[in-house]
Scaffold this motif. Sequence first.
Motif, PDB file in Angstrom:
ATOM      1  N   ASN A  96      14.771  61.212  -9.804  1.00 26.47           N
ATOM      2  CA  ASN A  96      14.262  59.390  -9.596  1.00 26.47           C
ATOM      3  C   ASN A  96      12.755  58.744  -9.679  1.00 26.47           C
ATOM      4  O   ASN A  96      12.535  57.774 -10.133  1.00 26.47           O
ATOM      5  CB  ASN A  96      15.248  59.551  -8.738  1.00 26.47           C
ATOM      6  N   TYR A  97      11.792  59.512  -9.179  1.00 26.45           N
ATOM      7  CA  TYR A  97      10.885  59.153  -8.892  1.00 26.45           C
ATOM      8  C   TYR A  97       9.784  60.000  -8.925  1.00 26.45           C
ATOM      9  O   TYR A  97      10.116  61.349  -8.384  1.00 26.45           O
ATOM     10  CB  TYR A  97      10.626  58.699  -6.950  1.00 26.45           C
ATOM     11  N   THR A  98       8.545  59.767  -9.488  1.00 23.70           N
ATOM     12  CA  THR A  98       7.779  61.045  -9.591  1.00 23.70           C
ATOM     13  C   THR A  98       6.169  60.331  -7.902  1.00 23.70           C
ATOM     14  O   THR A  98       6.704  59.704  -7.093  1.00 23.70           O
ATOM     15  CB  THR A  98       6.909  61.321 -10.498  1.00 23.70           C
ATOM     16  N   PHE A  99       5.401  61.235  -7.880  1.00 22.34           N
ATOM     17  CA  PHE A  99       4.184  60.647  -6.822  1.00 22.34           C
ATOM     18  C   PHE A  99       3.639  59.515  -7.372  1.00 22.34           C
ATOM     19  O   PHE A  99       2.895  59.369  -6.143  1.00 22.34           O
ATOM     20  CB  PHE A  99       3.372  62.046  -7.269  1.00 22.34           C
ATOM     21  N   PHE A 100       3.616  59.567  -8.846  1.00 19.40           N
ATOM     22  CA  PHE A 100       2.728  57.863  -9.056  1.00 19.40           C
ATOM     23  C   PHE A 100       4.149  56.188  -8.949  1.00 19.40           C
ATOM     24  O   PHE A 100       5.179  56.836  -8.974  1.00 19.40           O
ATOM     25  CB  PHE A 100       2.955  58.139 -10.466  1.00 19.40           C
ATOM     26  N   THR A 101       2.979  55.772  -7.822  1.00 16.05           N
ATOM     27  CA  THR A 101       4.147  54.488  -7.356  1.00 16.05           C
ATOM     28  C   THR A 101       4.616  53.837  -8.641  1.00 16.05           C
ATOM     29  O   THR A 101       5.217  53.190  -8.520  1.00 16.05           O
ATOM     30  CB  THR A 101       3.497  53.613  -6.376  1.00 16.05           C
TER      31      THR A 101
END
Length: 214
Positions: A96-101
């Motif tokens: 759902n989410y990566t380390f890049f905002t």
Amino acid sequence: MPVRMVESPAPSTSSGANPGQTSLQPCSLLSVGQTFSGTQNVSSPQKEEAWRVNVRIQGCDLNHGYVCGTMEALNVPMADTPVVTFWEGEIVDTKNYTFFTNKWKATPEVDIDHWTKFSSFSPLLSQVEVDGGKSLDLSNYQYLFMRWKEQYFVNVGADCGLTIAGFYYVCFSCVDGSINGYYYDPNSSPFQKLELKTTNEGRSGFSFSSYELQ
């Protein structure tokens, strides 16, 4: 007593047709009703200052990388009462989410600067620099990485003298429930550190007043 997860080795790069699509394992210390207490260092070059902070988890959905809760800041100089905010969080699960905002004025460089403040991020750095961590398998890692974004003030008005324009980079330990975080807002003091430990409310912990969430 909370169940502790067995310490696992550093995450590996996923293989197969759907890299990064494995699900995170439930962590008993990140559950609805769990409370945490500690401090946020808000020092500036002119003044050393720390606020006492309490956090309660109000919701957690690992399948969708979602977590939310309330944060209570005490001994805030410009406020007559504790200041409570409601926040929503993104759990970095590479699905759902990566380390890049990719929002909130955070560039990949800002992301890396903040994530590397956590020693537990070191094994992940090289792959995150390549693709934001999309191909990492974090399903059994003993740390969860999150972003917490305060959405609104619960018990005071927006004119209370505080800002919620920024967000927190958070590292959560599934072993002992400790939380470390860094607040990012280009217009605030950099790297304000949040340090929290899990509590047993009603015994050695703290009590929240009752607030109606919007």
